[in-house]
Design an enzyme around this catalytic site. Structure first.
Site, PDB file in Angstrom:
ATOM      1  N   HIS A  50     -83.288 -51.103 -66.014  1.00 40.04           N
ATOM      2  CA  HIS A  50     -82.624 -51.977 -65.032  1.00 40.04           C
ATOM      3  C   HIS A  50     -83.260 -53.358 -65.002  1.00 40.04           C
ATOM      4  CE1 HIS A  50     -85.903 -51.512 -62.091  1.00 40.04           C
ATOM      5  NE2 HIS A  50     -85.838 -50.197 -62.250  1.00 40.04           N
ATOM      6  N   CYS A  62     -89.173 -46.365 -64.018  1.00 39.47           N
ATOM      7  CA  CYS A  62     -88.087 -46.936 -64.814  1.00 39.47           C
ATOM      8  C   CYS A  62     -88.614 -47.975 -65.798  1.00 39.47           C
ATOM      9  CB  CYS A  62     -87.063 -47.589 -63.892  1.00 39.47           C
ATOM     10  SG  CYS A  62     -86.214 -46.438 -62.774  1.00 39.47           S
TER      11      CYS A  62
END
Length: 402
Positions: free
Chosen positions: A229, A246
């Site tokens: 992301h 992430c």
């Protein structure tokens, strides 16, 4: 100049650049990334060679282009402080030390990548064979804090872009929910999430991957929501270890990545230290592993049970049957056929970067026999044991827990 960059800028940053004007002059909400890293590296190299005026010129230009680039602001402010006060601000106390250390780590990661960037004729050794349906492949080297994007050109990967990337604040090797680590292995993007549907901390969007995959689940690993992301909207980039597990890119870089890939069919290889090999060696390796799968299909077609079952590990488990149960089942089913024909299409093979004895195969299987026909997408996990490769799992691709 003292070693390690120089200032506790974050206290200054609020004064120098109010958050509400960061994007005010940008037609694009997330701004642009082209040339930013080049200016930063030029400034750092000039700084290292004591060319302070050149370093200041590079960094002044960069901070005007990206006022939210905290690392650039840090170096720029510290050069000014060193000139004005005779010593960098970063050695005059430990205010915001953790944040400053993170920015120093970012500078080191970017410089390390500049030193170790592979040449164009080198390819990651763990991309064994590319499917014709996979137009792009993502490879992430956490040691370098780098995401590499490859384009599939007639079965050969070609590096088309690379981006600075942050990962889990507790490092790599995810084992359980909440450990703040990034998983290592072979994954696949499963979806695309738009920025307007996400909290601002995810920036310009997100691409979930299929963690925990079937192999993770087999090993008892837990957790969810591992995505590639963007960055929080108030900053340009983050320190190398900054996420909850992430992979985080700058927002402009994420937009560029997202615009190129097919989120429905893009592998993501995540390793601590990616091994690169010469292109010619890669081509030979790709042929070898492709033969492995074709031999398995040939052994199945032979209806010689011993030949066929020798392809399977004694640790085989597909969630329904262990090896002994699978052995009995296949002996009975295959023995009832007058013939078996296996077709393979869109084969891809990827090795775990930090476990060279584990390979993931994905393909479209066409099955024809005397009493049953069908097609399916199959995923196999092959382990190297007792001197040869054997299948430890086969079944449908897993979606993970995005």
């Amino acid at each position: 100049m003292k070693k390690g960059l120089i200032s506790s800028l974050l206290m200054l940053y609020v004064v120098i650049v109010p958050w509400d004007v960061v994007y005010a002059a940008d037609e694009n909400r997330y701004g642009y990334s082209e040339g930013n890293e080049e200016l930063l590296l030029s400034g750092l190299k000039n700084l290292n060679s004591q060319e302070l005026d050149l370093a200041l010129s590079d960094l002044e230009q960069l901070t005007k282009r990206r006022p939210d680039f905290r690392l650039a602001q840090l170096v720029y402010a510290d050069i000014l402080a060193a000139q004005a006060q005779g010593a960098p601000l970063s050695v005059k106390g430990d205010t915001n030390k953790q944040k400053i250390d993170g920015l120093i780590s970012e500078a080191k990661a970017r410089l390390l990548m500049d030193l170790e960037k592979p040449s164009r004729n080198m390819l990651p050794a763990d991309m064994l064979k590319l499917s014709g349906t996979q137009k792009h492949i993502i490879v992430i080297d956490t040691r370098l804090s780098r995401l590499f994007l490859f384009e599939n050109r007639d079965g050969v990967p070609v590096l088309v872009d690379d981006f600075y990337a942050s990962y889990g604040r507790a490092g790599v090797g995810k084992e359980k929910r909440g450990d703040l680590k990034t998983p290592l292995g072979v994954y696949f993007i499963t979806n695309r999430l738009k920025d307007e549907d996400l909290p601002s901390r995810y920036g310009s969007g997100a691409l979930p991957i299929n963690y925990p995959n079937i192999w993770d689940q087999r090993l008892g690993k837990t957790g969810s929501g591992i995505w590639v992301h963007g960055s929080p909207v108030e900053t340009y980039s983050r320190p190398p270890k900054a996420s909850e597990g992430c992979i985080s890119l700058t927002n402009p870089d994420f937009i560029k990545l997202d615009s190129q890939i097919d989120y429905r069919n893009t592998p993501v290889l995540v390793g601590y230290k990616i091994r690169w090999i010469d292109k010619q060696d890669w081509l030979e390796q790709s042929k070898h592993f492709g033969t492995l799968i074709r031999q398995w299909a040939s052994d199945w077609e032979s209806q010689d049970h011993q030949r066929y079952i020798a392809n399977y590990s004694s640790e085989y488990n597909d969630g329904k049957r262990n090896f002994k149960q699978f052995d009995r089942y296949k002996r009975r089913v295959n023995g009832s056929k007058k013939y078996i024909r296996i077709g393979l299409e869109n084969l891809s093979l990827y090795r775990y970067p930090d476990n060279p004895d584990l390979v993931v195969a994905t393909f479209k299987q066409s099955y024809k026999s005397s009493n049953l026909n069908g097609t399916s997408i199959k995923r196999q996990y092959w382990k190297f044991e007792r001197g040869r490769w054997r299948i430890a799992y086969e079944g449908l691709p897993s979606k993970g827990n995005p």
